[in-house]
Design a protein around this motif. Structure first.
Motif, PDB file in Angstrom:
ATOM      1  N   ARG A   8       1.304  -1.184  -0.109  1.00 38.34           N
ATOM      2  CA  ARG A   8       0.029   0.355   0.048  1.00 38.34           C
ATOM      3  C   ARG A   8       1.572   1.296  -0.322  1.00 38.34           C
ATOM      4  O   ARG A   8       1.829   1.725   0.805  1.00 38.34           O
ATOM      5  CB  ARG A   8      -0.524  -0.431   1.213  1.00 38.34           C
ATOM      6  N   TRP A  42      -1.873  -1.648  -3.857  1.00 39.53           N
ATOM      7  CA  TRP A  42      -2.748  -0.610  -3.864  1.00 39.53           C
ATOM      8  C   TRP A  42      -1.962   1.144  -3.713  1.00 39.53           C
ATOM      9  O   TRP A  42      -1.193   1.305  -2.865  1.00 39.53           O
ATOM     10  CB  TRP A  42      -3.564  -0.469  -2.364  1.00 39.53           C
ATOM     11  N   ARG A  57      -8.868   5.360  -5.720  1.00 42.62           N
ATOM     12  CA  ARG A  57      -7.838   4.329  -4.989  1.00 42.62           C
ATOM     13  C   ARG A  57      -7.164   3.436  -6.279  1.00 42.62           C
ATOM     14  O   ARG A  57      -8.391   3.631  -7.260  1.00 42.62           O
ATOM     15  CB  ARG A  57      -8.121   3.824  -4.107  1.00 42.62           C
ATOM     16  N   ARG A  75      -5.917  -0.263  -7.837  1.00 39.55           N
ATOM     17  CA  ARG A  75      -5.220  -1.536  -7.315  1.00 39.55           C
ATOM     18  C   ARG A  75      -5.243  -2.204  -8.290  1.00 39.55           C
ATOM     19  O   ARG A  75      -5.672  -2.185  -9.618  1.00 39.55           O
ATOM     20  CB  ARG A  75      -7.122  -2.693  -6.635  1.00 39.55           C
TER      21      ARG A  75
END
Length: 334
Positions: free
Chosen positions: A165, A186, A193, A195
């Motif tokens: 992340r 992420w 966001r 992914r």
């Protein structure tokens, strides 16, 4: 926490100069505060004596605000003239309105200066990696993924066994993600966001406006507020978010939008205000458009990031925009 990689293409001297100027600017305002005490004045004296560069920056800051006094007085005279023109039809309110208008003008000037010159110190403290104005930095993460931080950017990194992340606190970064299907990657920027498990893409953030642009592979974008509303992107596509709302999904001009990776900025019929905003991200100091009629003037040009003084000259010579330099730091365009 990863091992920090060396910067690529840093403009070290410019970054140091910008930092010292920011410190001098902070001292300028602090020493004029009502609650400044003797201990702070002593610390300032120590800072001033610590380096000839500090003394030079202090002289520059004082010269800058001295030079700003003339435009500020001109604004005040204009405000007073406008109020005087209305005095013939106003009996008891002119003085109060005059005082309020002048105070508002002064507050606006001070507010503008504070916004333009204050650094993102809190974000830098929160980050694992950050870059200064005009600097780019390549970071290799523990999983082999790489991210290239653009100018004036900051990221926080969290690597666990379950996921990877990166939180983009400000600015822009290009990601080359190592393939790991069982360990998603992420990128979080504001409410938006992205992914992926392995691909190459960029994420740029300006306040609550976020853009995700895919160079290779596939990316799934969404928001923290609406995680089930997924917008998939493939190579050559971009998604633009404003807060928690998807404002656009479109085809991206990859060579133009990612030109910063090759040290260039490419503008095609771009409003001058946007051109100036982009240049300000890379160039120590500030360009300010003083003639609002020029803000929407379209500009088509290619500028080298490491030669942005040439960009100012091009705006003057090619586009006929007058540039007035103040204390080697601000450039007024009008």
């Amino acid at each position: 926490m990863t091992t920090r990689s060396p910067a690529i293409n840093p403009i070290a001297s410019s970054s140091a100069s910008d930092r010292i100027f920011t410190e001098a600017n902070a001292w300028f305002f602090r020493l004029r505060a009502d609650d400044v005490d003797a201990a702070e004045r002593e610390r300032f004296a120590g800072w001033l004596a610590a380096s000839p560069l500090h003394a030079e920056a202090w002289d520059t800051v004082q010269a800058l605000f001295a030079d700003l006094e003339a435009p500020a007085k001109a604004v005040r005279r204009q405000a007073e003239a406008a109020l005087a023109a209305n005095s013939a039809t106003t009996t008891k309110r002119p003085r109060r309105r005059r005082t309020a208008s002048v105070a508002a003008a002064i507050a606006a000037c001070v507010g503008l200066i504070a916004v333009l010159l204050q650094p993102a110190l809190v974000q830098n403290l929160q980050s694992d990696y950050h870059t200064a104005t005009g600097e780019q930095r390549l970071v290799t993460l523990t999983d082999g993924s790489r991210l290239l931080l653009n100018t004036d950017s900051a990221v926080d990194i969290e690597m666990t066994a379950a996921q990877r992340r990166v939180t983009l606190l400000r600015g822009e970064a290009f990601f080359e993600v190592a393939h790991a299907p069982q360990r998603p990657f992420w990128v979080v920027a504001g409410d938006a966001r992205a992914r992926v498990t392995g691909t190459a893409f960029s994420v740029g953030r300006r306040s609550e406006d976020v853009a995700v642009t895919v160079a290779e592979g596939r990316v799934e974008t969404s928001t923290k507020s609406h995680p089930d509303q997924i917008t998939p992107l493939t190579s050559g596509e971009s998604a633009h978010y404003r807060g928690a709302r998807l404002s656009a999904k479109q085809t991206a001009d990859i060579p133009r939008e990612l030109a910063w990776r090759q040290g260039q900025m490419v503008f095609v019929q771009t409003p001058l205000a946007e051109v100036v905003a982009q240049i300000n991200r890379y160039r120590p100091g500030r360009l300010i458009v003083t003639d609002r009629q020029l803000e929407n003037r379209p500009i088509t040009a290619v500028f080298n990031i490491d030669k942005l003084d040439d960009a100012v000259s091009a705006l003057e010579q090619t586009f006929g925009i007058r540039a007035r330099r103040i204390a080697d730091y601000w450039v007024l365009l009008g």
